[in-house]
Design a protein around this motif. Structure first.
Motif, PDB file in Angstrom:
ATOM      1  N   UNK A   6      17.101 -53.290  -4.272  1.00 43.95           N
ATOM      2  CA  UNK A   6      15.765 -52.468  -4.158  1.00 43.95           C
ATOM      3  C   UNK A   6      15.939 -51.200  -3.168  1.00 43.95           C
ATOM      4  N   UNK A   7      15.356 -50.184  -3.740  1.00 47.10           N
ATOM      5  CA  UNK A   7      15.382 -48.882  -3.215  1.00 47.10           C
ATOM      6  C   UNK A   7      14.727 -48.756  -1.738  1.00 47.10           C
ATOM      7  N   UNK A   8      15.392 -47.950  -1.116  1.00 45.52           N
ATOM      8  CA  UNK A   8      14.833 -47.830   0.357  1.00 45.52           C
ATOM      9  C   UNK A   8      13.912 -46.664   0.238  1.00 45.52           C
ATOM     10  N   UNK A   9      12.710 -46.839   1.221  1.00 44.45           N
ATOM     11  CA  UNK A   9      11.790 -45.692   1.506  1.00 44.45           C
ATOM     12  C   UNK A   9      12.246 -44.932   2.567  1.00 44.45           C
ATOM     13  N   UNK A  10      13.344 -45.008   3.078  1.00 45.65           N
ATOM     14  CA  UNK A  10      13.765 -44.320   4.261  1.00 45.65           C
ATOM     15  C   UNK A  10      15.129 -43.352   3.762  1.00 45.65           C
ATOM     16  N   UNK A  11      15.094 -43.060   2.412  1.00 49.77           N
ATOM     17  CA  UNK A  11      16.166 -42.003   2.108  1.00 49.77           C
ATOM     18  C   UNK A  11      16.084 -40.497   2.803  1.00 49.77           C
ATOM     19  N   UNK A  16      17.312 -37.109   1.929  1.00 43.00           N
ATOM     20  CA  UNK A  16      17.949 -36.333   0.934  1.00 43.00           C
ATOM     21  C   UNK A  16      18.835 -35.141   1.567  1.00 43.00           C
ATOM     22  N   UNK A  17      19.763 -35.065   1.007  1.00 42.08           N
ATOM     23  CA  UNK A  17      20.712 -33.784   1.555  1.00 42.08           C
ATOM     24  C   UNK A  17      20.402 -32.510   1.086  1.00 42.08           C
ATOM     25  N   UNK A  63      22.381 -28.002   4.198  1.00 40.20           N
ATOM     26  CA  UNK A  63      23.227 -26.906   4.606  1.00 40.20           C
ATOM     27  C   UNK A  63      24.119 -27.591   5.667  1.00 40.20           C
ATOM     28  N   UNK A  64      23.390 -28.275   6.698  1.00 36.11           N
ATOM     29  CA  UNK A  64      24.365 -28.930   7.578  1.00 36.11           C
ATOM     30  C   UNK A  64      25.471 -29.778   7.072  1.00 36.11           C
ATOM     31  N   UNK A  65      25.391 -30.665   6.050  1.00 32.78           N
ATOM     32  CA  UNK A  65      26.115 -31.305   5.294  1.00 32.78           C
ATOM     33  C   UNK A  65      27.162 -30.593   4.625  1.00 32.78           C
ATOM     34  N   UNK A  66      26.751 -29.454   4.176  1.00 34.47           N
ATOM     35  CA  UNK A  66      28.082 -28.636   3.432  1.00 34.47           C
ATOM     36  C   UNK A  66      28.715 -28.017   4.295  1.00 34.47           C
ATOM     37  N   UNK A  69      19.365 -29.597  19.306  1.00 31.29           N
ATOM     38  CA  UNK A  69      19.151 -30.916  18.276  1.00 31.29           C
ATOM     39  C   UNK A  69      17.608 -30.394  18.032  1.00 31.29           C
ATOM     40  N   UNK A  70      17.516 -30.545  16.764  1.00 28.51           N
ATOM     41  CA  UNK A  70      16.032 -30.415  16.246  1.00 28.51           C
ATOM     42  C   UNK A  70      15.653 -31.376  15.444  1.00 28.51           C
ATOM     43  N   UNK A  71      14.433 -31.683  15.322  1.00 30.99           N
ATOM     44  CA  UNK A  71      13.896 -32.929  14.373  1.00 30.99           C
ATOM     45  C   UNK A  71      14.768 -32.763  12.930  1.00 30.99           C
ATOM     46  N   UNK A  72      15.711 -33.637  12.776  1.00 30.57           N
ATOM     47  CA  UNK A  72      16.341 -33.668  11.322  1.00 30.57           C
ATOM     48  C   UNK A  72      17.324 -32.579  11.078  1.00 30.57           C
TER      49      UNK A  72
END
Length: 231
Positions: A1-6, A8-9, A15-18, A97-100
């Motif tokens: 079942x797919x989550x609604x809390x994905x 996305x990168x 950019x942070x992930x990269x 730290x900022x939101x997200x």
């Protein structure tokens, strides 16, 4: 079942992930930890507050860091095609730290600034970060970074380098703990704070990393960098 809390990168999260992946792929990161007696930090902050200057522990730590870096140029180096190049000026990145998201804009040329200047410029960076008004130069210009988890219960952690920088300092929480006094025998209660240091082990060996963290701890415990004439 797919989550609604994905999460996305994409966007700034992407950019942070990269950047985090790039840092871990291009460097050999090694972390070191110690505790300090933070009495001088507490006393200095209270003294400055009484004089009318509002500053945080992070401002005091940045001043002490700059003092320590003067004798450890590789910790203020950035990697280029030619190798690790020590920089003449200390541009200290302050993780916010900022939101997200997480950004680490630079306070430029900290070595020429007073404590009041450091506090004012860091406060300005935090305010502008919240409304997305930081410049590209500020976001990419740091030569060494400080990241702070002192408002949590984390005491030590392994901060990831902001490539191509060679060092990042992590600040843990400050809490009252038993501490052996200067006489080597008496147990006292002191404010104790955890410090963490991550370096690129391709460039910086364990012995100089230990020496640098020891020097930073000594600067913080002595309070020499916290006087009105410092900076």
């Amino acid at each position: 079942m797919a989550s609604d809390n994905i999460l996305p990168l994409t966007g700034i999260r992407g950019i942070i992930a990269q950047k985090m992946s790039e840092s871990l792929q291009k460097t050999a990161q090694l972390s070191f930890f110690c505790d300090i007696d933070a009495s001088a930090l507490v006393e200095a902050r209270n003294r400055w507050k009484a004089s009318g200057l509002k500053l945080g522990y992070e401002d005091l730590i940045i001043a002490a860091l700059t003092s320590a870096l003067r004798d450890f140029p590789l910790f203020n180096a950035v990697e280029t095609e030619r190798g690790a190049e020590p920089q003449d000026q200390f541009h200290v990145g302050c993780a916010i730290a900022l939101p997200g998201a997480l950004v680490a804009p630079a306070i430029f040329d900290v070595g020429s600034l007073s404590l009041a200047d450091i506090a004012q410029r860091r406060a300005d960076l935090v305010a502008r970060a919240k409304v997305n008004k930081l410049t590209i130069a500020e976001l990419t210009g740091a030569t060494v970074t400080v990241t702070n988890l002192g408002l949590t219960r984390v005491e030590h952690f392994t901060p990831i380098l902001s490539y191509p920088q060679q060092a990042i300092i992590g600040l843990g929480r400050m809490t009252a703990r038993p501490w052996v006094a200067e006489d080597g025998e008496t147990l006292v209660i002191r404010p104790v704070m955890g410090l963490s240091l991550t370096v690129d082990h391709r460039i910086i060996d364990g012995a100089p990393a230990g020496d640098f963290l020891t020097r930073l701890a000594q600067e913080l415990e002595s309070g020499a960098a916290f006087s009105p004439t410092s900076g």
